[in-house]
Design a protein around this motif. Structure first.
Motif, PDB file in Angstrom:
ATOM      1  N   MET A   1      -8.071  12.657  -0.456  1.00 12.85           N
ATOM      2  CA  MET A   1      -8.505  11.278  -0.248  1.00 12.85           C
ATOM      3  C   MET A   1      -7.643  10.336  -1.084  1.00 12.85           C
ATOM      4  O   MET A   1      -7.286  10.630  -2.214  1.00 12.85           O
ATOM      5  CB  MET A   1      -9.982  11.156  -0.646  1.00 12.85           C
ATOM      6  CG  MET A   1     -10.615   9.873  -0.293  1.00 12.85           C
ATOM      7  SD  MET A   1     -11.050   9.884   1.445  1.00 12.85           S
ATOM      8  CE  MET A   1     -11.746   8.315   1.612  1.00 12.85           C
ATOM      9  N   ASN A   2      -7.320   9.193  -0.532  1.00 12.12           N
ATOM     10  CA  ASN A   2      -6.513   8.205  -1.222  1.00 12.12           C
ATOM     11  C   ASN A   2      -7.384   7.441  -2.206  1.00 12.12           C
ATOM     12  O   ASN A   2      -8.434   6.911  -1.847  1.00 12.12           O
ATOM     13  CB  ASN A   2      -5.900   7.252  -0.192  1.00 12.12           C
ATOM     14  CG  ASN A   2      -4.860   6.350  -0.787  1.00 12.12           C
ATOM     15  OD1 ASN A   2      -4.967   5.923  -1.913  1.00 12.12           O
ATOM     16  ND2 ASN A   2      -3.841   6.065  -0.006  1.00 12.12           N
ATOM     17  N   ARG A   3      -6.928   7.351  -3.456  1.00 12.75           N
ATOM     18  CA  ARG A   3      -7.751   6.669  -4.462  1.00 12.75           C
ATOM     19  C   ARG A   3      -7.662   5.145  -4.367  1.00 12.75           C
ATOM     20  O   ARG A   3      -8.459   4.440  -4.966  1.00 12.75           O
ATOM     21  CB  ARG A   3      -7.386   7.132  -5.858  1.00 12.75           C
ATOM     22  CG  ARG A   3      -5.993   6.830  -6.268  1.00 12.75           C
ATOM     23  CD  ARG A   3      -5.715   7.342  -7.640  1.00 12.75           C
ATOM     24  NE  ARG A   3      -4.287   7.269  -7.901  1.00 12.75           N
ATOM     25  CZ  ARG A   3      -3.777   7.259  -9.094  1.00 12.75           C
ATOM     26  NH1 ARG A   3      -4.558   7.333 -10.147  1.00 12.75           N
ATOM     27  NH2 ARG A   3      -2.477   7.199  -9.245  1.00 12.75           N
ATOM     28  N   TYR A   4      -6.660   4.621  -3.638  1.00 13.09           N
ATOM     29  CA  TYR A   4      -6.502   3.177  -3.505  1.00 13.09           C
ATOM     30  C   TYR A   4      -7.193   2.620  -2.266  1.00 13.09           C
ATOM     31  O   TYR A   4      -7.600   1.470  -2.242  1.00 13.09           O
ATOM     32  CB  TYR A   4      -5.015   2.808  -3.460  1.00 13.09           C
ATOM     33  CG  TYR A   4      -4.276   3.231  -4.708  1.00 13.09           C
ATOM     34  CD1 TYR A   4      -4.481   2.566  -5.910  1.00 13.09           C
ATOM     35  CD2 TYR A   4      -3.399   4.304  -4.690  1.00 13.09           C
ATOM     36  CE1 TYR A   4      -3.826   2.953  -7.060  1.00 13.09           C
ATOM     37  CE2 TYR A   4      -2.732   4.703  -5.836  1.00 13.09           C
ATOM     38  CZ  TYR A   4      -2.953   4.024  -7.025  1.00 13.09           C
ATOM     39  OH  TYR A   4      -2.298   4.407  -8.165  1.00 13.09           O
ATOM     40  N   ILE A   5      -7.287   3.420  -1.229  1.00 18.44           N
ATOM     41  CA  ILE A   5      -7.932   2.987   0.007  1.00 18.44           C
ATOM     42  C   ILE A   5      -9.208   3.796   0.161  1.00 18.44           C
ATOM     43  O   ILE A   5      -9.183   4.984   0.460  1.00 18.44           O
ATOM     44  CB  ILE A   5      -7.008   3.203   1.218  1.00 18.44           C
ATOM     45  CG1 ILE A   5      -5.705   2.433   1.030  1.00 18.44           C
ATOM     46  CG2 ILE A   5      -7.712   2.761   2.500  1.00 18.44           C
ATOM     47  CD1 ILE A   5      -4.666   2.738   2.076  1.00 18.44           C
ATOM     48  N   THR A   6     -10.317   3.132  -0.053  1.00 18.20           N
ATOM     49  CA  THR A   6     -11.601   3.822   0.025  1.00 18.20           C
ATOM     50  C   THR A   6     -12.450   3.352   1.186  1.00 18.20           C
ATOM     51  O   THR A   6     -13.413   4.021   1.542  1.00 18.20           O
ATOM     52  CB  THR A   6     -12.401   3.633  -1.284  1.00 18.20           C
ATOM     53  OG1 THR A   6     -12.573   2.231  -1.517  1.00 18.20           O
ATOM     54  CG2 THR A   6     -11.650   4.252  -2.466  1.00 18.20           C
ATOM     55  N   SER A   7     -12.078   2.189   1.769  1.00 18.17           N
ATOM     56  CA  SER A   7     -12.855   1.684   2.893  1.00 18.17           C
ATOM     57  C   SER A   7     -11.962   0.825   3.778  1.00 18.17           C
ATOM     58  O   SER A   7     -10.829   0.494   3.419  1.00 18.17           O
ATOM     59  CB  SER A   7     -14.042   0.845   2.401  1.00 18.17           C
ATOM     60  OG  SER A   7     -13.592  -0.338   1.785  1.00 18.17           O
ATOM     61  N   LEU A   8     -12.480   0.458   4.922  1.00 16.47           N
ATOM     62  CA  LEU A   8     -11.751  -0.378   5.863  1.00 16.47           C
ATOM     63  C   LEU A   8     -11.397  -1.735   5.251  1.00 16.47           C
ATOM     64  O   LEU A   8     -10.324  -2.272   5.499  1.00 16.47           O
ATOM     65  CB  LEU A   8     -12.582  -0.577   7.132  1.00 16.47           C
ATOM     66  CG  LEU A   8     -12.018  -1.489   8.192  1.00 16.47           C
ATOM     67  CD1 LEU A   8     -10.749  -0.871   8.762  1.00 16.47           C
ATOM     68  CD2 LEU A   8     -13.016  -1.716   9.299  1.00 16.47           C
ATOM     69  N   GLU A   9     -12.250  -2.263   4.434  1.00 17.29           N
ATOM     70  CA  GLU A   9     -12.020  -3.572   3.824  1.00 17.29           C
ATOM     71  C   GLU A   9     -10.801  -3.576   2.902  1.00 17.29           C
ATOM     72  O   GLU A   9     -10.203  -4.626   2.662  1.00 17.29           O
ATOM     73  CB  GLU A   9     -13.259  -4.030   3.048  1.00 17.29           C
ATOM     74  CG  GLU A   9     -14.404  -4.478   3.925  1.00 17.29           C
ATOM     75  CD  GLU A   9     -15.184  -3.305   4.519  1.00 17.29           C
ATOM     76  OE1 GLU A   9     -15.178  -2.206   3.919  1.00 17.29           O
ATOM     77  OE2 GLU A   9     -15.774  -3.492   5.591  1.00 17.29           O
ATOM     78  N   ASP A  10     -10.419  -2.420   2.373  1.00 13.40           N
ATOM     79  CA  ASP A  10      -9.235  -2.344   1.519  1.00 13.40           C
ATOM     80  C   ASP A  10      -7.950  -2.609   2.290  1.00 13.40           C
ATOM     81  O   ASP A  10      -6.921  -2.904   1.696  1.00 13.40           O
ATOM     82  CB  ASP A  10      -9.137  -0.963   0.856  1.00 13.40           C
ATOM     83  CG  ASP A  10     -10.259  -0.725  -0.139  1.00 13.40           C
ATOM     84  OD1 ASP A  10     -10.816  -1.710  -0.662  1.00 13.40           O
ATOM     85  OD2 ASP A  10     -10.574   0.456  -0.386  1.00 13.40           O
ATOM     86  N   LEU A  11      -7.969  -2.504   3.610  1.00 15.76           N
ATOM     87  CA  LEU A  11      -6.785  -2.696   4.434  1.00 15.76           C
ATOM     88  C   LEU A  11      -6.675  -4.098   5.018  1.00 15.76           C
ATOM     89  O   LEU A  11      -5.682  -4.426   5.652  1.00 15.76           O
ATOM     90  CB  LEU A  11      -6.778  -1.675   5.575  1.00 15.76           C
ATOM     91  CG  LEU A  11      -6.725  -0.211   5.134  1.00 15.76           C
ATOM     92  CD1 LEU A  11      -6.879   0.691   6.350  1.00 15.76           C
ATOM     93  CD2 LEU A  11      -5.443   0.080   4.405  1.00 15.76           C
ATOM     94  N   ILE A  12      -7.676  -4.927   4.799  1.00 17.18           N
ATOM     95  CA  ILE A  12      -7.688  -6.274   5.370  1.00 17.18           C
ATOM     96  C   ILE A  12      -6.909  -7.220   4.467  1.00 17.18           C
ATOM     97  O   ILE A  12      -7.134  -7.293   3.269  1.00 17.18           O
ATOM     98  CB  ILE A  12      -9.130  -6.778   5.561  1.00 17.18           C
ATOM     99  CG1 ILE A  12      -9.860  -5.885   6.560  1.00 17.18           C
ATOM    100  CG2 ILE A  12      -9.153  -8.237   6.017  1.00 17.18           C
ATOM    101  CD1 ILE A  12     -11.321  -6.180   6.713  1.00 17.18           C
TER     102      ILE A  12
END
Length: 48
Positions: A1-12
């Motif tokens: 699992m990526n520690r920086y991207i944990t949810s969809l909102e992290d990519l917005i």
């Protein structure tokens, strides 16, 4: 699992972030291209 991207909102990306990134790229392109424009203008005046 990526520690920086944990949810969809992290990519917005917000509108302000997009705008700031676009401006940074545009300013960098101007800075890199400026010597070429100056050379072209000098060449044009030399040829004229």
């Amino acid at each position: 699992m990526n520690r920086y991207i944990t949810s969809l909102e992290d990519l917005i990306t917000t509108h302000e972030q997009t705008r700031a990134g676009f401006l940074a790229i545009a300013l960098e392109k101007n800075m890199v291209g400026d010597p070429y424009v100056k050379q072209a203008l000098a060449f044009k005046s030399m040829v004229s």
